[in-house]
Design a protein around this motif. Sequence first.
Motif, mmCIF file in Angstrom:
data_model
loop_
_atom_site.group_PDB
_atom_site.id
_atom_site.type_symbol
_atom_site.label_atom_id
_atom_site.label_comp_id
_atom_site.label_asym_id
_atom_site.label_seq_id
_atom_site.Cartn_x
_atom_site.Cartn_y
_atom_site.Cartn_z
ATOM 1 N N THR A 128 0.836 -1.189 0.000
ATOM 2 C CA THR A 128 0.000 0.000 0.000
ATOM 3 C C THR A 128 0.873 1.241 0.000
ATOM 4 O O THR A 128 1.749 1.381 0.856
ATOM 5 C CB THR A 128 -0.937 0.042 1.218
ATOM 6 O OG1 THR A 128 -1.754 -1.135 1.247
ATOM 7 C CG2 THR A 128 -1.845 1.263 1.151
ATOM 8 N N ILE A 129 0.634 2.138 -0.949
ATOM 9 C CA ILE A 129 1.366 3.394 -1.018
ATOM 10 C C ILE A 129 0.506 4.500 -0.410
ATOM 11 O O ILE A 129 -0.721 4.498 -0.556
ATOM 12 C CB ILE A 129 1.764 3.735 -2.471
ATOM 13 C CG1 ILE A 129 2.752 4.899 -2.520
ATOM 14 C CG2 ILE A 129 0.536 4.027 -3.332
ATOM 15 C CD1 ILE A 129 3.357 5.121 -3.908
ATOM 16 N N SER A 130 1.140 5.431 0.277
ATOM 17 C CA SER A 130 0.435 6.564 0.858
ATOM 18 C C SER A 130 1.377 7.754 0.934
ATOM 19 O O SER A 130 2.593 7.608 0.773
ATOM 20 C CB SER A 130 -0.126 6.227 2.246
ATOM 21 O OG SER A 130 0.914 5.898 3.147
ATOM 22 N N ARG A 131 0.811 8.929 1.176
ATOM 23 C CA ARG A 131 1.632 10.130 1.284
ATOM 24 C C ARG A 131 1.125 11.003 2.417
ATOM 25 O O ARG A 131 -0.071 11.022 2.737
ATOM 26 C CB ARG A 131 1.653 10.907 -0.040
ATOM 27 C CG ARG A 131 0.339 11.582 -0.418
ATOM 28 C CD ARG A 131 0.324 11.999 -1.880
ATOM 29 N NE ARG A 131 1.427 12.882 -2.217
ATOM 30 C CZ ARG A 131 1.828 13.138 -3.463
ATOM 31 N NH1 ARG A 131 1.203 12.558 -4.487
ATOM 32 N NH2 ARG A 131 2.834 13.952 -3.681
ATOM 33 N N ASP A 132 2.055 11.737 3.016
ATOM 34 C CA ASP A 132 1.751 12.715 4.041
ATOM 35 C C ASP A 132 2.400 14.013 3.591
ATOM 36 O O ASP A 132 3.595 14.222 3.788
ATOM 37 C CB ASP A 132 2.284 12.270 5.402
ATOM 38 C CG ASP A 132 1.861 13.193 6.528
ATOM 39 O OD1 ASP A 132 1.530 14.362 6.267
ATOM 40 O OD2 ASP A 132 1.854 12.743 7.694
ATOM 41 N N ASN A 133 1.618 14.873 2.964
ATOM 42 C CA ASN A 133 2.177 16.095 2.400
ATOM 43 C C ASN A 133 2.737 17.029 3.478
ATOM 44 O O ASN A 133 3.695 17.757 3.226
ATOM 45 C CB ASN A 133 1.119 16.832 1.575
ATOM 46 C CG ASN A 133 0.825 16.136 0.261
ATOM 47 O OD1 ASN A 133 1.444 15.127 -0.077
ATOM 48 N ND2 ASN A 133 -0.135 16.669 -0.485
ATOM 49 N N ALA A 134 2.142 17.013 4.668
ATOM 50 C CA ALA A 134 2.642 17.853 5.750
ATOM 51 C C ALA A 134 4.061 17.472 6.139
ATOM 52 O O ALA A 134 4.853 18.325 6.537
ATOM 53 C CB ALA A 134 1.716 17.772 6.955
ATOM 54 N N LYS A 135 4.388 16.192 6.039
ATOM 55 C CA LYS A 135 5.727 15.710 6.349
ATOM 56 C C LYS A 135 6.593 15.551 5.105
ATOM 57 O O LYS A 135 7.755 15.168 5.216
ATOM 58 C CB LYS A 135 5.654 14.375 7.082
ATOM 59 C CG LYS A 135 4.959 14.446 8.434
ATOM 60 C CD LYS A 135 4.945 13.085 9.107
ATOM 61 C CE LYS A 135 4.292 13.152 10.468
ATOM 62 N NZ LYS A 135 4.262 11.824 11.141
#
Length: 125
Positions: A69-76
């Motif tokens: 599973t790929i995900s992103r945290d733009n804040a980090k």
Amino acid sequence: QVQLVESGGGLVQPGGSLRLSCAASGFTLDYYYIGWFRQAPGKEREGLSCISSTDSSQYYADSVKGRFTISRDNAKNTVYLQMNSLKPEDTAVYYCAAGSSAVWPRLLPGEFDSWGQGTQVTVSS
């Protein structure tokens, strides 16, 4: 200067899990597609997954669909790859890459602009 740094690799038993991180600097994830690739000794670089720069749409290669599973945290400014049900054939160096002009959802290495240094994943009992 654009930089990507992978972390989280290591040794894991078959059936186990690892979570890889890709920390980005020099740019914000909003403007780039991010892809995960891997390369085993003697084999070509293989695209695994990518995530969009707009709505976090995800794409997976058949070899990992249902397990990764790929995900992103733009804040980090960080992209993750959660890897479950790992198999010995998953053993490889894993890379993240950023592509400002890559064609969604293709995973062609030549279309990605910046690459991390890679992190080793070894699946063995």
